[in-house]
Write a protein that holds these residues in place. Structure first.
Motif, PDB file in Angstrom:
ATOM      1  N   VAL A  73      56.858 -21.041  -0.706  1.00 36.18           N
ATOM      2  CA  VAL A  73      58.334 -20.545  -0.252  1.00 36.18           C
ATOM      3  C   VAL A  73      58.715 -20.734   1.312  1.00 36.18           C
ATOM      4  O   VAL A  73      59.738 -21.193   1.518  1.00 36.18           O
ATOM      5  N   LEU A  74      57.440 -20.605   2.202  1.00 32.62           N
ATOM      6  CA  LEU A  74      57.658 -20.929   3.579  1.00 32.62           C
ATOM      7  C   LEU A  74      58.256 -22.213   3.579  1.00 32.62           C
ATOM      8  O   LEU A  74      59.147 -22.604   4.288  1.00 32.62           O
ATOM      9  N   ASN A  75      57.485 -23.329   3.023  1.00 29.09           N
ATOM     10  CA  ASN A  75      57.936 -24.663   3.142  1.00 29.09           C
ATOM     11  C   ASN A  75      59.162 -25.216   2.306  1.00 29.09           C
ATOM     12  O   ASN A  75      60.018 -25.983   2.897  1.00 29.09           O
ATOM     13  N   TYR A  76      59.352 -24.400   1.394  1.00 29.28           N
ATOM     14  CA  TYR A  76      60.907 -24.634   0.719  1.00 29.28           C
ATOM     15  C   TYR A  76      61.989 -24.244   1.789  1.00 29.28           C
ATOM     16  O   TYR A  76      62.907 -24.782   1.804  1.00 29.28           O
ATOM     17  N   GLU A  77      61.759 -22.929   2.089  1.00 28.12           N
ATOM     18  CA  GLU A  77      62.692 -22.663   2.970  1.00 28.12           C
ATOM     19  C   GLU A  77      62.794 -23.522   4.254  1.00 28.12           C
ATOM     20  O   GLU A  77      64.048 -23.731   4.718  1.00 28.12           O
ATOM     21  N   ARG A  78      61.774 -24.024   4.712  1.00 24.69           N
ATOM     22  CA  ARG A  78      61.867 -24.967   5.606  1.00 24.69           C
ATOM     23  C   ARG A  78      62.537 -26.210   5.624  1.00 24.69           C
ATOM     24  O   ARG A  78      63.524 -26.804   6.204  1.00 24.69           O
ATOM     25  N   ALA A  79      62.423 -26.749   4.385  1.00 25.17           N
ATOM     26  CA  ALA A  79      62.973 -27.818   3.712  1.00 25.17           C
ATOM     27  C   ALA A  79      64.595 -27.534   3.575  1.00 25.17           C
ATOM     28  O   ALA A  79      65.378 -28.382   4.064  1.00 25.17           O
ATOM     29  N   LEU A  80      64.829 -26.529   3.078  1.00 21.92           N
ATOM     30  CA  LEU A  80      66.459 -26.038   2.897  1.00 21.92           C
ATOM     31  C   LEU A  80      67.049 -25.895   4.394  1.00 21.92           C
ATOM     32  O   LEU A  80      68.198 -26.100   4.434  1.00 21.92           O
ATOM     33  N   LEU A  81      66.169 -25.485   5.343  1.00 22.53           N
ATOM     34  CA  LEU A  81      66.922 -25.322   6.405  1.00 22.53           C
ATOM     35  C   LEU A  81      67.396 -26.475   7.200  1.00 22.53           C
ATOM     36  O   LEU A  81      68.359 -26.743   7.879  1.00 22.53           O
ATOM     37  N   LEU A  82      66.625 -27.694   6.813  1.00 21.39           N
ATOM     38  CA  LEU A  82      66.899 -29.202   7.377  1.00 21.39           C
ATOM     39  C   LEU A  82      68.019 -29.857   6.426  1.00 21.39           C
ATOM     40  O   LEU A  82      68.698 -30.519   6.901  1.00 21.39           O
ATOM     41  N   ASP A  86      70.652 -29.887  -0.768  1.00 21.48           N
ATOM     42  CA  ASP A  86      69.706 -30.255  -1.560  1.00 21.48           C
ATOM     43  C   ASP A  86      69.630 -29.393  -2.925  1.00 21.48           C
ATOM     44  O   ASP A  86      68.701 -28.238  -2.359  1.00 21.48           O
ATOM     45  N   ALA A  87      69.965 -29.808  -3.859  1.00 18.63           N
ATOM     46  CA  ALA A  87      69.963 -28.911  -5.131  1.00 18.63           C
ATOM     47  C   ALA A  87      68.323 -28.705  -5.636  1.00 18.63           C
ATOM     48  O   ALA A  87      68.064 -27.449  -6.107  1.00 18.63           O
ATOM     49  N   ASP A  88      67.203 -29.767  -5.329  1.00 17.47           N
ATOM     50  CA  ASP A  88      66.146 -29.683  -5.835  1.00 17.47           C
ATOM     51  C   ASP A  88      65.521 -28.588  -5.209  1.00 17.47           C
ATOM     52  O   ASP A  88      64.907 -27.822  -5.608  1.00 17.47           O
ATOM     53  N   LEU A  93      62.798 -23.306  -4.745  1.00 15.00           N
ATOM     54  CA  LEU A  93      62.553 -22.388  -4.085  1.00 15.00           C
ATOM     55  C   LEU A  93      63.013 -20.910  -4.853  1.00 15.00           C
ATOM     56  O   LEU A  93      62.239 -19.975  -4.477  1.00 15.00           O
ATOM     57  N   ASP A  94      63.937 -20.982  -5.334  1.00 11.98           N
ATOM     58  CA  ASP A  94      64.368 -19.918  -6.402  1.00 11.98           C
ATOM     59  C   ASP A  94      63.069 -19.647  -7.330  1.00 11.98           C
ATOM     60  O   ASP A  94      62.908 -18.527  -7.623  1.00 11.98           O
ATOM     61  N   MET A  95      62.668 -20.700  -8.033  1.00 14.46           N
ATOM     62  CA  MET A  95      61.516 -20.790  -8.775  1.00 14.46           C
ATOM     63  C   MET A  95      60.413 -20.152  -8.312  1.00 14.46           C
ATOM     64  O   MET A  95      59.722 -19.261  -8.868  1.00 14.46           O
ATOM     65  N   ALA A  96      60.109 -20.412  -7.012  1.00 11.42           N
ATOM     66  CA  ALA A  96      58.883 -19.762  -6.152  1.00 11.42           C
ATOM     67  C   ALA A  96      59.155 -18.356  -5.958  1.00 11.42           C
ATOM     68  O   ALA A  96      58.202 -17.621  -6.220  1.00 11.42           O
ATOM     69  N   LEU A 119      80.240 -23.460   2.102  1.00 13.04           N
ATOM     70  CA  LEU A 119      80.835 -24.495   2.793  1.00 13.04           C
ATOM     71  C   LEU A 119      79.992 -25.250   3.875  1.00 13.04           C
ATOM     72  O   LEU A 119      79.504 -26.436   3.825  1.00 13.04           O
ATOM     73  N   VAL A 120      79.411 -24.307   4.692  1.00 16.65           N
ATOM     74  CA  VAL A 120      78.644 -24.480   5.811  1.00 16.65           C
ATOM     75  C   VAL A 120      77.218 -25.377   5.220  1.00 16.65           C
ATOM     76  O   VAL A 120      76.750 -26.155   5.728  1.00 16.65           O
ATOM     77  N   ASN A 121      76.731 -24.719   4.152  1.00 16.94           N
ATOM     78  CA  ASN A 121      75.450 -25.403   3.707  1.00 16.94           C
ATOM     79  C   ASN A 121      75.780 -26.212   2.583  1.00 16.94           C
ATOM     80  O   ASN A 121      74.479 -26.742   1.962  1.00 16.94           O
ATOM     81  N   LEU A 122      76.813 -27.055   2.360  1.00 18.28           N
ATOM     82  CA  LEU A 122      76.746 -28.082   1.448  1.00 18.28           C
ATOM     83  C   LEU A 122      75.867 -29.198   2.361  1.00 18.28           C
ATOM     84  O   LEU A 122      75.655 -30.262   1.341  1.00 18.28           O
ATOM     85  N   MET A 123      75.976 -29.481   3.707  1.00 18.87           N
ATOM     86  CA  MET A 123      75.511 -30.628   4.010  1.00 18.87           C
ATOM     87  C   MET A 123      74.597 -29.945   5.302  1.00 18.87           C
ATOM     88  O   MET A 123      74.715 -29.085   5.924  1.00 18.87           O
ATOM     89  N   SER A 124      73.759 -31.165   5.674  1.00 15.60           N
ATOM     90  CA  SER A 124      72.774 -30.582   7.120  1.00 15.60           C
ATOM     91  C   SER A 124      73.845 -30.957   8.372  1.00 15.60           C
ATOM     92  O   SER A 124      74.942 -31.448   8.353  1.00 15.60           O
ATOM     93  N   GLU A 125      73.011 -30.487   9.375  1.00 15.09           N
ATOM     94  CA  GLU A 125      73.903 -30.462  10.720  1.00 15.09           C
ATOM     95  C   GLU A 125      74.243 -32.083  10.988  1.00 15.09           C
ATOM     96  O   GLU A 125      75.396 -32.441  11.421  1.00 15.09           O
ATOM     97  N   SER A 126      73.295 -32.972  10.808  1.00 14.86           N
ATOM     98  CA  SER A 126      73.670 -34.300  10.968  1.00 14.86           C
ATOM     99  C   SER A 126      74.866 -34.858   9.946  1.00 14.86           C
ATOM    100  O   SER A 126      75.670 -35.834  10.526  1.00 14.86           O
TER     101      SER A 126
END
Length: 249
Positions: A73-82, A86-88, A93-96, A119-126
């Protein structure tokens, strides 16, 4: 002596580069079900190359396969933050999360805030920043058509298109700013111990408010103390937890 020191530093750097873990090696270990080895290699990559949504995602998969749900969960959350779009990552993350003990129901929020956050979470900061730059360039092109156009309809197209692109560029930059703020001021954390009692005050003598289990996400409300943190759950409940019991996303 100075030359010898330079040579030694170069040799050390060379050997570190040669022996550095590669993503291909880590991926191969994962595919061969050597999950502990894959975890070690992915973590080496993060330590040497810095944060990466892909590496965090693969590391989360490795922990999940190794039945360490909290770290998954911790690493999925970190990936999602970046990479929040990303739907995968979100699916895994939901599965975990579904395998954690505490199933927290988020507090209801105003629907407009739900739309804005989506809307904000559609894409990353970059990605948002890149979109903002492209839209601003289109605004400048529209301004050129409006100022130097010889025909009325060209001026109208330039004006209307320019205004729309400028407005969208501002929105894109606001989204990028919010994403950057979340990356810099991280308040999300994961409970890492099997069972944790959440206290009413930041000391052992405080009243036990409720119990949380590993893998549960919390948000740090008060970060002023070293040994204790005040945390908030997604349902709004608050309390104090020992710093060693959580890990920052």
């Amino acid at each position: 002596m100075k030359k010898l020191s330079i040579i030694l530093v170069c040799l050390i750097g060379f050997f570190q580069m040669v022996h550095a873990a590669t993503k291909a090696e880590a991926d191969k270990a994962y595919q061969e079900n050597r999950f502990e080895q894959a975890i070690k290699l992915y973590e080496e990559i993060l330590a040497t190359e810095g944060e990466s949504a892909d590496i965090y995602y693969n590391l989360g998969n490795s922990y999940y396969k190794n039945k360490d749900i909290a770290k998954a969960v911790l690493n999925y959350e970190r990936a999602l933050l970046l990479n929040p779009g990303d739907a995968d990552i979100r699916f895994n993350l939901d599965m975990a999360r579904n395998k954690t003990t505490d199933q927290i129901t988020p507090a209801h929020e105003i629907f407009i805030m739900t739309w804005i956050n989506a809307l904000v979470n559609l894409m990353s900061e970059s990605a948002w920043a890149s979109v903002g730059i492209v839209l601003f360039i289109l605004f400048l092109i529209g301004a050129v058509f409006y100022i130097f156009g010889n025909r009325i309809f060209v001026k109208k197209i330039g004006f209307v298109g320019g205004v729309i692109c400028l407005a969208l560029s501002i929105c894109a930059n606001i989204c990028a700013s919010r994403q950057k703020g979340e990356l810099i001021d991280r308040i999300g954390a994961i409970i890492m111990e099997p069972t944790v009692s959440i206290k009413s005050t930041p000391n052992e003598s405080g009243t036990d408010l409720f119990v949380l289990h590993e893998g549960t996400k919390v948000f740090i409300e008060d970060n002023s103390m070293k040994e204790w943190k005040e945390v908030r759950l997604e349902d709004g409940n608050k309390g104090w937890v020992k710093t060693k019991s959580i890990e920052l996303i």
